[in-house]
Design a protein around this motif. Structure first.
Motif, mmCIF file in Angstrom:
data_model
loop_
_atom_site.group_PDB
_atom_site.id
_atom_site.type_symbol
_atom_site.label_atom_id
_atom_site.label_comp_id
_atom_site.label_asym_id
_atom_site.label_seq_id
_atom_site.Cartn_x
_atom_site.Cartn_y
_atom_site.Cartn_z
ATOM 1 N N GLU A 201 60.998 32.217 27.789
ATOM 2 C CA GLU A 201 60.921 33.215 26.714
ATOM 3 C C GLU A 201 60.038 34.471 27.106
ATOM 4 O OE1 GLU A 201 62.102 29.125 25.496
ATOM 5 O OE2 GLU A 201 60.208 30.088 26.592
ATOM 6 N N GLU A 202 58.795 34.145 27.684
ATOM 7 C CA GLU A 202 57.992 35.032 28.175
ATOM 8 C C GLU A 202 58.652 36.037 29.005
ATOM 9 O OE1 GLU A 202 53.450 35.401 30.551
ATOM 10 O OE2 GLU A 202 54.854 33.617 30.832
ATOM 11 N N VAL A 203 59.429 35.652 29.842
ATOM 12 C CA VAL A 203 60.176 36.619 31.069
ATOM 13 C C VAL A 203 61.296 37.399 30.234
ATOM 14 C CG1 VAL A 203 61.280 37.057 32.898
ATOM 15 C CG2 VAL A 203 59.620 35.061 32.812
ATOM 16 N N VAL A 207 62.229 42.178 29.011
ATOM 17 C CA VAL A 207 63.693 42.945 29.247
ATOM 18 C C VAL A 207 64.437 43.186 27.915
ATOM 19 C CG1 VAL A 207 63.993 43.021 31.754
ATOM 20 C CG2 VAL A 207 64.979 41.365 30.122
ATOM 21 N N HIS A 208 63.509 42.547 26.668
ATOM 22 C CA HIS A 208 63.914 42.479 25.340
ATOM 23 C C HIS A 208 65.320 41.834 25.156
ATOM 24 C CE1 HIS A 208 60.877 45.692 25.013
ATOM 25 N NE2 HIS A 208 61.272 46.036 25.927
ATOM 26 N N LEU A 209 65.523 40.637 25.760
ATOM 27 C CA LEU A 209 66.754 39.986 25.803
ATOM 28 C C LEU A 209 66.196 38.639 25.156
ATOM 29 C CD1 LEU A 209 68.554 40.933 29.024
ATOM 30 C CD2 LEU A 209 69.077 41.521 26.877
ATOM 31 N N SER A 210 67.378 37.649 24.677
ATOM 32 C CA SER A 210 67.171 36.569 24.245
ATOM 33 C C SER A 210 67.226 35.819 25.623
ATOM 34 C CB SER A 210 68.233 36.051 23.270
ATOM 35 O OG SER A 210 69.299 35.893 24.005
ATOM 36 N N PRO A 211 66.588 34.537 25.610
ATOM 37 C CA PRO A 211 66.604 33.709 26.723
ATOM 38 C C PRO A 211 67.734 33.535 27.332
ATOM 39 C CG PRO A 211 64.875 32.772 25.182
ATOM 40 C CD PRO A 211 65.652 33.678 24.503
ATOM 41 N N CYS A 215 69.125 34.971 30.983
ATOM 42 C CA CYS A 215 69.784 33.938 31.958
ATOM 43 C C CYS A 215 70.857 34.691 32.610
ATOM 44 C CB CYS A 215 69.808 32.715 31.718
ATOM 45 S SG CYS A 215 68.545 31.813 31.264
ATOM 46 N N ARG A 216 71.963 35.073 31.847
ATOM 47 C CA ARG A 216 73.001 35.560 32.317
ATOM 48 C C ARG A 216 72.885 37.226 32.954
ATOM 49 N NH1 ARG A 216 74.707 34.109 26.836
ATOM 50 N NH2 ARG A 216 74.591 36.077 26.021
ATOM 51 N N PHE A 217 72.035 37.850 32.571
ATOM 52 C CA PHE A 217 71.563 39.270 33.011
ATOM 53 C C PHE A 217 71.365 38.938 34.559
ATOM 54 C CE2 PHE A 217 68.338 42.099 33.970
ATOM 55 C CZ PHE A 217 69.004 43.295 33.907
ATOM 56 N N PHE A 218 70.209 38.049 34.619
ATOM 57 C CA PHE A 218 69.808 37.712 35.781
ATOM 58 C C PHE A 218 70.613 37.335 37.087
ATOM 59 C CE2 PHE A 218 66.746 36.087 39.083
ATOM 60 C CZ PHE A 218 65.718 37.054 39.288
ATOM 61 N N LYS A 219 71.464 36.131 36.585
ATOM 62 C CA LYS A 219 72.323 35.680 37.392
ATOM 63 C C LYS A 219 73.405 36.521 37.976
ATOM 64 C CE LYS A 219 74.202 32.149 39.541
ATOM 65 N NZ LYS A 219 74.569 30.834 38.813
#
Length: 293
Positions: A201-203, A207-211, A215-219
């Motif tokens: 949640e902190e990370v 970038v102002h996204l939900s968890p 996760c989708r963005f990073f992957k």
């Protein structure tokens, strides 16, 4: 990532760059030119083609065209009171210059090496001893001598079998231009905070996204989950500590952000294929490789 334009000269095939600075440029970026870099001072964390790792004095990196990368020094290089120095010698070359001459069949070994460089390649300190002397000498030579000696260096480097691919992927994953600031913020956060517990949640909030959206963005942009990236960062740091310090494995475990020795051992084995104890015992300096033509 941010695209850099390497200065070009109409009468030069190589662009030589010598950086001696308080710390290296610390934003994720890429450029069309292939890059061969020797680090002569400074330590820290890199991210190359989405893969994290540690760099140190004496390391050599060969980065293919448009491979996203950033070298971020450890915190002491940002301390105005300590004032350490970061130093790197880099040679850039592209399709409009040196690469044209490499189409000759005699240069197949070099071409094969440059193709592998699309993964990002690393040559560790002991293996790069000769290059530490030869690469900086280019700066004192005439343009023609620079090209001839650099070709000799590439030929010698192409004969080294134990280059370490940084990424497992053959082609760089290029995030959209609009995402580079987000990725910079994320990579910087991990480099600065991996030694402590990190909450998803902190990370995501950075970038102002939900968890779930994070996760989708990073992957999608790194080909791995955030947890995988965080564990790889921690284990890479642990590998350095196992070789460079006399700390116990438990002390290294906690210094790298783990609060459970069993989990540390499990992640270490998953990423390296062995245990921390065996890694430490087997970490002997490899034979130094000559770069003489």
């Amino acid at each position: 990532p941010r695209t850099f334009l390497i200065p070009k000269s109409s009468n030069r095939s190589l662009h030589l760059q010598h950086d001696r600075v308080p710390h290296f440029y610390d934003l994720l970026h890429c450029h069309e030119e292939i890059q061969l870099s020797l680090i002569t001072a400074g330590r820290g964390m890199y991210t190359i083609a989405g893969q994290p790792g540690r760099f140190a004095e004496g390391d050599v990196y060969l980065l293919g065209s448009n491979v996203p990368h950033v070298f971020r020094n450890d915190p002491r290089w940002y301390d105005a009171q300590e004032q350490p120095v970061a130093e790197m010698y880099s040679v850039f070359f592209g399709n409009d210059g040196l690469l044209k001459s490499l189409s000759l069949p005699e240069f197949k070994g070099i071409c094969d090496l440059l193709e592998l460089a699309q993964r990002g390649l690393r040559l560790k300190t002991a293996q790069a001893k000769a290059l530490r002397e030869r690469l900086p000498s280019l700066w004192s030579q005439s343009p023609a001598q620079q090209v001839l000696q650099f070709l000799q260096m590439l030929e010698s480097l192409s004969g080294i079998e134990n280059w370490e691919p940084v990424s497992n992927h053959d082609s760089p994953l290029l995030p959209r231009q609009a995402d580079y600031e987000r990725l910079n913020d994320l990579f910087t956060f991990v480099m600065d905070n991996f030694t402590r517990p990190v909450r998803l949640e902190e990370v995501a909030a950075i970038v102002h996204l939900s968890p779930a959206a994070f996760c989708r963005f990073f992957k999608q942009r790194t080909r791995k989950t955030f947890v995988e990236y965080l564990n790889e960062t921690r284990v890479n740091h642990a590998c350095r500590m196992l070789v460079e310090t006399d700390l116990s494995i438990a002390e290294i475990c906690y210094a790298c952000g783990y609060n459970n020795l069993a989990n540390f051992n499990r992640q270490f084995r998953r990423i390296t294929g062995t245990t921390p104890l065996i890694w430490r015992r087997k970490s002997v300096k490899p034979a130094e490789i000559s770069l003489t033509p």
